[in-house]
Design an enzyme around this catalytic site. Structure first.
Site, PDB file in Angstrom:
ATOM      1  NE  ARG A 122      64.464 -23.123  47.919  1.00  0.00           N
ATOM      2  CZ  ARG A 122      65.520 -23.893  47.627  1.00  0.00           C
ATOM      3  NH1 ARG A 122      66.717 -23.590  48.088  1.00  0.00           N
ATOM      4  NH2 ARG A 122      65.377 -24.970  46.883  1.00  0.00           N
ATOM      5  CG  HIS A 149      62.677 -29.413  47.654  1.00  0.00           C
ATOM      6  ND1 HIS A 149      62.274 -28.568  46.637  1.00  0.00           N
ATOM      7  CD2 HIS A 149      64.036 -29.357  47.659  1.00  0.00           C
ATOM      8  CE1 HIS A 149      63.332 -28.045  46.068  1.00  0.00           C
ATOM      9  NE2 HIS A 149      64.420 -28.504  46.658  1.00  0.00           N
ATOM     10  CD  GLN A 152      66.133 -32.160  44.208  1.00  0.00           C
ATOM     11  OE1 GLN A 152      66.452 -30.979  44.269  1.00  0.00           O
ATOM     12  NE2 GLN A 152      66.760 -33.020  43.422  1.00  0.00           N
ATOM     13  CG  ASP A 236      68.311 -33.190  52.255  1.00  0.00           C
ATOM     14  OD1 ASP A 236      69.341 -32.634  51.807  1.00  0.00           O
ATOM     15  OD2 ASP A 236      67.255 -32.578  52.465  1.00  0.00           O
ATOM     16  CB  CYS A 276      67.990 -32.669  46.912  1.00  0.00           C
ATOM     17  SG  CYS A 276      68.241 -32.196  48.628  1.00  0.00           S
ATOM     18  NE  ARG A 304      64.947 -28.971  41.195  1.00  0.00           N
ATOM     19  CZ  ARG A 304      65.090 -28.172  42.257  1.00  0.00           C
ATOM     20  NH1 ARG A 304      66.037 -28.407  43.144  1.00  0.00           N
ATOM     21  NH2 ARG A 304      64.267 -27.162  42.465  1.00  0.00           N
TER      22      ARG A 304
HETATM   23  N1   CP Z   1      68.273 -29.066  45.751  1.00  0.00           N
HETATM   24  C1   CP Z   1      68.007 -27.757  45.839  1.00  0.00           C
HETATM   25  O1   CP Z   1      66.849 -27.332  46.028  1.00  0.00           O
HETATM   26  O2   CP Z   1      69.099 -26.977  45.660  1.00  0.00           O
HETATM   27  P1   CP Z   1      69.170 -25.427  45.961  1.00  0.00           P
HETATM   28  O3   CP Z   1      68.941 -25.239  47.448  1.00  0.00           O
HETATM   29  O4   CP Z   1      70.558 -25.013  45.550  1.00  0.00           O
HETATM   30  O5   CP Z   1      68.116 -24.729  45.167  1.00  0.00           O
END
Ligand code: CP
Length: 319
Positions: A122, A149, A152, A236, A276, A304
């Site tokens: 990430r 992403h 997600q 979001d 998300c 997830r």
């Molecule tokens: N939705 C998501 O990716 O959450 P985090 O940033 O907590 O990993």
């Protein structure tokens, strides 16, 4: 830059070459059939877990998790998921790895490929993720960049389908910032074949080339137009990671783009709402939205775990 070749499904101990490795940079890296199988598999793994069945196909396998940005859901889903599948996960942040001291990402990719079976990363820079994948000889997962992403979306589609059946042919509204989640919804619309209506303020629209690549997605003039008769409504945060310094200015720019029960009333009668997370109540959602019966955000978050397990199983076992 030459893409590293390697063994997916190959055995690190024996060195037997079986197939070229697969990466998961975006939803377009997998076929529609593979994505459909993945979300179905995620639901199966969820049921196995509910029954208390042990399923440990990744015994002896190691996942390296590179986080250059904060995370709750992604980190816990991958770490707990790897553990439940019998494997092991190692967390690496810039503070405690040489990446934080300037070791090139390409060197790190080659080093980790000697030691682990799969990597998730990430970081804001999509280029860095792609550089990493190009130099790694093990599968690499995009665990969120400024562009996409994809992980997600596996959970989002799984969640929709568990509640409402196949998402193909349905109508989805994305309201808010045309950033990484919106981009992944555009790819998802293409891969799963649903109609996507996007409402974003000027200056925060999704990438035009990506939009042009998808016949199923279109920009509309207002949140109400996007949501009208939608089967799923998604938003979001207005200031994602990397945009924190713009947060105050964005409050004004996104005024009128809040998703609340009144806006959801324009959607279809059995519409669902997803986010998300993390969410900012009073900004992109109203204070009361998560207690609305149409909200499935905590199912979505829980999925997830199951969808990341299905992804790990697929990339390491080819199933
Ligand atoms: N939705 C998501 O990716 O959450 P985090 O940033 O907590 O990993």
């Amino acid at each position: 830059m030459t893409k590293a070749t390697s063994r997916l499904g190959g055995d690190k101990d024996t060195g037997i070459t079986m197939n070229a490795k697969r990466d998961f940079m975006t939803l377009l890296d997998f076929s529609s059939d593979e994505l459909t199988s993945l979300t179905k598999r995620a639901s199966e793994l969820k049921q196995l877990r509910k029954r208390g069945a042990r399923h440990t196909p990744l015994t002896g396998k190691t996942l390296a998790m590179i986080f250059q940005l904060s995370s709750t859901r992604t980190r816990v889903a991958f770490e707990a998921g790897m553990n439940e599948l019998g494997g092991h996960a190692i967390f690496l942040s810039p503070n405690d790895s040489q990446l934080g001291r300037g070791e090139p990402i390409s060197d790190t990719a080659q080093v980790l490929s000697e030691m682990v079976d799969i990597v998730m990363i990430r970081t804001l820079s999509q280029d860095d993720i792609e550089t990493f994948a190009a130099h790694a000889s093990v599968p690499v997962i995009n665990a969120m960049s400024s562009r996409f992403h994809p992980c997600q979306l596996l959970a989002d589609v799984q969640t929709f389908e568990e509640h409402r059946g196949p998402i193909t042919g349905k109508s989805v509204a994305f309201v808010g910032d045309g950033y990484n989640m919106c981009h992944s919804y555009i790819n998802a619309a293409r891969q799963w074949g649903f109609q996507l209506k996007i409402a974003c303020p000027d200056g925060h629209r999704p990438d035009q080339a990506l939009l042009d690549s998808c016949n199923e997605a279109s920009l509309v003039e207002s949140p109400r137009e996007a949501v009208e008769k939608a089967d799923l409504v998604v938003t979001d945060v207005w200031s994602s990671m990397g945009h924190e310094e713009e947060a105050d200015a964005r409050l004004a720019t996104f005024d009128g783009y809040q998703v609340n029960p009144k806006l959801l009333d324009f959607a279809s009668k059995d519409a669902l709402f997803m986010h998300c997370l993390p969410a900012h109540r009073g900004e992109e959602i109203s204070e009361d939205l998560f207690s609305d019966p149409r909200s499935v955000v905590f199912d979505e978050a829980g999925n997830r775990l199951h969808s990341q397990k299905a992804l790990l199983e697929f990339l390491l076992q080819g199933r």
